[in-house]
Design a protein around this motif. Structure first.
Motif, PDB file in Angstrom:
ATOM      1  N   ALA A   1      -5.321  -1.064  -1.831  1.00  0.00           N
ATOM      2  CA  ALA A   1      -4.885  -1.470  -3.000  1.00  0.00           C
ATOM      3  C   ALA A   1      -5.155  -2.973  -2.925  1.00  0.00           C
ATOM      4  O   ALA A   1      -4.163  -3.592  -2.654  1.00  0.00           O
ATOM      5  N   GLY A   2      -6.183  -3.445  -3.453  1.00  0.00           N
ATOM      6  CA  GLY A   2      -6.717  -4.856  -3.590  1.00  0.00           C
ATOM      7  C   GLY A   2      -6.668  -5.435  -2.044  1.00  0.00           C
ATOM      8  O   GLY A   2      -6.715  -4.903  -1.022  1.00  0.00           O
ATOM      9  N   ASP A   3      -7.279  -6.829  -2.068  1.00  0.00           N
ATOM     10  CA  ASP A   3      -7.492  -7.687  -1.040  1.00  0.00           C
ATOM     11  C   ASP A   3      -6.535  -8.741  -1.053  1.00  0.00           C
ATOM     12  O   ASP A   3      -6.991  -9.964  -1.567  1.00  0.00           O
ATOM     13  N   ARG A   4      -5.359  -8.808  -0.265  1.00  0.00           N
ATOM     14  CA  ARG A   4      -4.513 -10.128  -0.496  1.00  0.00           C
ATOM     15  C   ARG A   4      -5.246 -11.219   0.315  1.00  0.00           C
ATOM     16  O   ARG A   4      -4.833 -12.539   0.090  1.00  0.00           O
ATOM     17  N   GLY A   5      -6.044 -10.778   1.161  1.00  0.00           N
ATOM     18  CA  GLY A   5      -6.956 -11.850   1.925  1.00  0.00           C
ATOM     19  C   GLY A   5      -8.005 -12.419   1.391  1.00  0.00           C
ATOM     20  O   GLY A   5      -8.746 -13.458   1.699  1.00  0.00           O
TER      21      GLY A   5
ATOM     22  N   ALA B   1       0.955  -1.277  -0.053  1.00  0.00           N
ATOM     23  CA  ALA B   1       0.164  -0.177   0.195  1.00  0.00           C
ATOM     24  C   ALA B   1       0.894   1.345   0.005  1.00  0.00           C
ATOM     25  O   ALA B   1       0.761   2.209  -0.633  1.00  0.00           O
ATOM     26  N   ALA B   2       1.918   1.297   0.868  1.00  0.00           N
ATOM     27  CA  ALA B   2       2.856   2.302   0.754  1.00  0.00           C
ATOM     28  C   ALA B   2       3.396   2.695  -0.468  1.00  0.00           C
ATOM     29  O   ALA B   2       3.883   4.036  -1.127  1.00  0.00           O
ATOM     30  N   ILE B   3       3.800   1.516  -1.370  1.00  0.00           N
ATOM     31  CA  ILE B   3       4.278   1.757  -2.649  1.00  0.00           C
ATOM     32  C   ILE B   3       3.543   2.179  -3.524  1.00  0.00           C
ATOM     33  O   ILE B   3       3.965   3.182  -4.362  1.00  0.00           O
ATOM     34  N   VAL B   4       2.455   2.062  -3.427  1.00  0.00           N
ATOM     35  CA  VAL B   4       1.426   2.404  -4.664  1.00  0.00           C
ATOM     36  C   VAL B   4       0.615   3.624  -4.014  1.00  0.00           C
ATOM     37  O   VAL B   4      -0.007   4.323  -4.848  1.00  0.00           O
ATOM     38  N   GLY B   5       0.839   4.087  -2.843  1.00  0.00           N
ATOM     39  CA  GLY B   5       0.306   5.413  -2.429  1.00  0.00           C
ATOM     40  C   GLY B   5      -1.246   5.194  -2.022  1.00  0.00           C
ATOM     41  O   GLY B   5      -1.889   6.064  -1.842  1.00  0.00           O
ATOM     42  N   ALA B   6      -1.446   4.080  -1.367  1.00  0.00           N
ATOM     43  CA  ALA B   6      -2.914   3.809  -0.880  1.00  0.00           C
ATOM     44  C   ALA B   6      -2.900   4.124   0.673  1.00  0.00           C
ATOM     45  O   ALA B   6      -1.791   3.848   1.528  1.00  0.00           O
ATOM     46  N   PRO B   7      -3.912   4.624   1.279  1.00  0.00           N
ATOM     47  CA  PRO B   7      -3.989   4.843   2.528  1.00  0.00           C
ATOM     48  C   PRO B   7      -4.676   3.734   3.443  1.00  0.00           C
ATOM     49  O   PRO B   7      -4.407   3.981   4.673  1.00  0.00           O
ATOM     50  N   TRP B   8      -4.802   2.598   2.871  1.00  0.00           N
ATOM     51  CA  TRP B   8      -5.463   1.588   3.651  1.00  0.00           C
ATOM     52  C   TRP B   8      -4.757   0.182   3.065  1.00  0.00           C
ATOM     53  O   TRP B   8      -4.716   0.096   1.916  1.00  0.00           O
ATOM     54  N   ALA B   9      -4.652  -0.913   4.282  1.00  0.00           N
ATOM     55  CA  ALA B   9      -3.939  -2.049   3.685  1.00  0.00           C
ATOM     56  C   ALA B   9      -5.077  -3.028   4.347  1.00  0.00           C
ATOM     57  O   ALA B   9      -5.482  -2.961   5.577  1.00  0.00           O
ATOM     58  N   ALA B  10      -5.715  -3.903   3.556  1.00  0.00           N
ATOM     59  CA  ALA B  10      -6.824  -4.817   3.997  1.00  0.00           C
ATOM     60  C   ALA B  10      -5.917  -6.110   4.512  1.00  0.00           C
ATOM     61  O   ALA B  10      -5.048  -6.654   3.918  1.00  0.00           O
ATOM     62  N   LEU B  11      -6.016  -6.529   5.915  1.00  0.00           N
ATOM     63  CA  LEU B  11      -5.311  -7.274   6.594  1.00  0.00           C
ATOM     64  C   LEU B  11      -5.855  -8.598   6.210  1.00  0.00           C
ATOM     65  O   LEU B  11      -6.961  -8.807   5.879  1.00  0.00           O
TER      66      LEU B  11
END
Length: 381
Positions: A207-211, A101-111
């Motif tokens: 940025a997407g949902d890896r889970g 998320a930090a690399i693409v500039g997104a404010p949220w990471a879906a855990l």
């Protein structure tokens, strides 16, 4: 959540939380066996009358400047979700969701479900906080670790957990009251002590949902995470089974990276090209003189390149991505720094580590940029 052994430092923590009005929930048996769960049961039940949301912080946190304002605007953007304010830099999968998320500039990471929910700082709707307290009360204190059971509660209640990027909370540098000093660095994957946000910052999507493979009706495709441990890059594949919600088969990047869309040859040829430049040659020579093994450069390059390649899909990049270049730069630097803390500097003399860190940070970010511009034959959301 407070342990009396930290009475001398708690005042500084409380001061940084203004204008919030935090309340201390002390370990009811501080001389007993170490058990974060024992205090978490009481902390999650301590919901203020009329509150819409409930935040639990552990007493060894360091919070960013303007913490309350960042927190309140984040909660307003995701009022129905659980929000993690911290993700450990060496957690198996979720550290990568934050770095990506930090690399693409997104404010949220879906855990990712099935991995412990980081409970150093966590906020959830008030009615669910009370339900969580009821759930934790069914568990004996000697189960000890609250974070694994918070994850179980979230999965049973289909409650998604999103981490703020950057993390609003950092782990303090003192000894663990829970006996977790052997758990590695225990620092945030991407934390900034101070930063400014735009008014609509938290309104952008993750940025997407890896889970997704672990969620009901989610993707059946294998998802992956780039992980760094002991200065070694590996690829973890995430998928669910009937027996366990999360499996993490792990392989050296050379064996697994083709599945990510970046064959070994593309990673190594990009590295060779860079090392032939004046910048790359100077970096290799100087880091070698400082004591960094040559193989560390290969592993760090692979981690950066594969992460950059994973950010090439426009669907993963929020539309305003170029609009805040300074914040993006700082988040990317911190994401890489938390990799460097995973063993890349251990062979460097303490007096040389600032220089080595600077060189390796620039090297890793070059790898990210090369991967970002390189070929990608497969897109995993």
């Amino acid at each position: 959540m407070h342990h009396p052994s930290r009475d001398g430092a708690i005042g500084r923590v409380l001061d940084r939380l203004a204008p919030l009005a935090p309340r201390l929930v002390a370990d009811p048996q501080p001389a007993g066996p170490r058990s974060p769960l024992r205090t978490a049961k009481r902390a999650w039940r301590a919901v203020a009358e009329g509150a819409t949301h409930h935040l639990v912080l552990q007493d060894d946190v360091e919070v960013c400047e303007d913490f309350a304002a960042h927190l309140l605007s984040a909660v307003q953007a995701r009022p129905d979700d659980a929000i993690a304010l911290y993700v450990n830099a060496d957690s198996p999968s979720n550290s990568y969701t934050v770095r990506h998320a930090a690399i693409v500039g997104a404010p949220w990471a879906a855990l990712v479900p099935g991995e412990f929910v980081p409970t150093l700082g966590l906020v959830i709707p008030a009615h669910l906080a009370l339900a969580l307290a009821d759930f934790l009360d069914t568990l004996p204190d000697d189960f000890r670790d609250d974070d694994a059971f918070v994850d179980l509660f979230c999965r049973l209640n289909d409650l998604p957990v999103y981490a703020t990027v950057p993390n609003l909370v950092e782990h303090g540098a003192g000894l663990s009251a829970a006996g977790n000093d052997g758990h590695g660095v225990r620092r945030s994957a991407v934390h900034l002590p101070s930063w400014e946000r735009e008014a609509c910052y938290w309104d952008e999507p993750p940025a997407g949902d890896r889970g997704a493979p672990m969620r009901a009706g989610g993707s059946a495709d294998p998802h992956y995470a780039i992980s760094v441990r002991a200065a070694t890059c590996v690829v973890r594949f995430l998928h669910a089974t009937d027996v366990h919600p999360l499996r993490q088969p792990c392989a050296a990047w050379q064996l697994a990276c083709a599945v990510t869309g970046s064959p070994v040859d593309s990673v190594l040829s990009a590295l060779t090209d860079h090392l032939r430049t004046s910048e790359g040659t100077a970096t290799a020579e100087r880091t070698a003189a400082l004591g960094v093994p040559a193989r560390y450069l290969v592993e760090l390059w692979a981690a950066g390149f594969l992460t950059g390649a994973d950010a090439t899909d426009p669907e993963k990049r929020p539309a305003p991505w170029p609009a805040r270049p300074e914040l993006l730069r700082r988040c990317r630097e911190r994401a890489v720094d938390s990799w460097l803390d995973a063993g890349f500097l251990t062979a460097v003399r303490p007096m040389d580590r600032v220089e080595a860190r600077s060189l390796l940070r620039a090297f890793a970010l070059t790898a990210v940029d090369r991967g970002h511009g390189g070929p990608s034959t497969r897109s995993l959301s």
